[in-house]
Design an enzyme around this catalytic site. Structure first.
Site: not given
Length: 127
Positions: A9, A109
């Protein structure tokens, strides 16, 4: 060399592996409105700064938690790389079951980190 891309992000982290050795690591800010072409230019500049020729990259893998950037980043590989990046996520066979009600909600992830921990490997991986 293997190019790995971790799209988070806040940052995008590129890693270049030669075998199991991490040779270079680059970090750039995640720009959600950038195009694949813009990311390709950034990658080529980073490679050039460190004396890495794009043709040295033979494969690429991508883990992204930013859905709007997954496709542009998969396409941002060096132009001479014939195959697009392997996108890690639901549906990629890792040999590890994802026991969530909706496996598609698990971030790439987390999949990579969990697979790495359970496999006992510490370097680049054949996926």
């Amino acid at each position: 060399m293997l190019l790995v891309i971790d799209v988070g992000n806040s940052n995008i982290v590129y890693g270049l592996f030669d075998g199991v050795a991490l040779k270079h690591q680059f970090r750039v800010e995640t720009g959600r409105s950038r195009t694949a072409d813009e990311y390709r230019v950034v990658l080529h500049q980073l490679l050039s700064m460190h004396g890495v020729a794009p043709e040295q990259i033979t494969a690429a893998a991508l883990a992204s938690v930013v859905p709007s950037l997954t496709e542009p980043m998969a396409e941002s590989r060096p132009a001479r790389l014939r195959h697009r990046a392997l996108v890690i996520g639901p549906g990629v066979r890792t040999g590890m079951a994802i026991l969530y009600e909706n496996p598609r909600e698990v971030g790439a992830d987390r999949i990579v980190n969990a697979w790495r921990r359970t496999s006992g490997r510490r370097g680049p991986y054949r996926l």
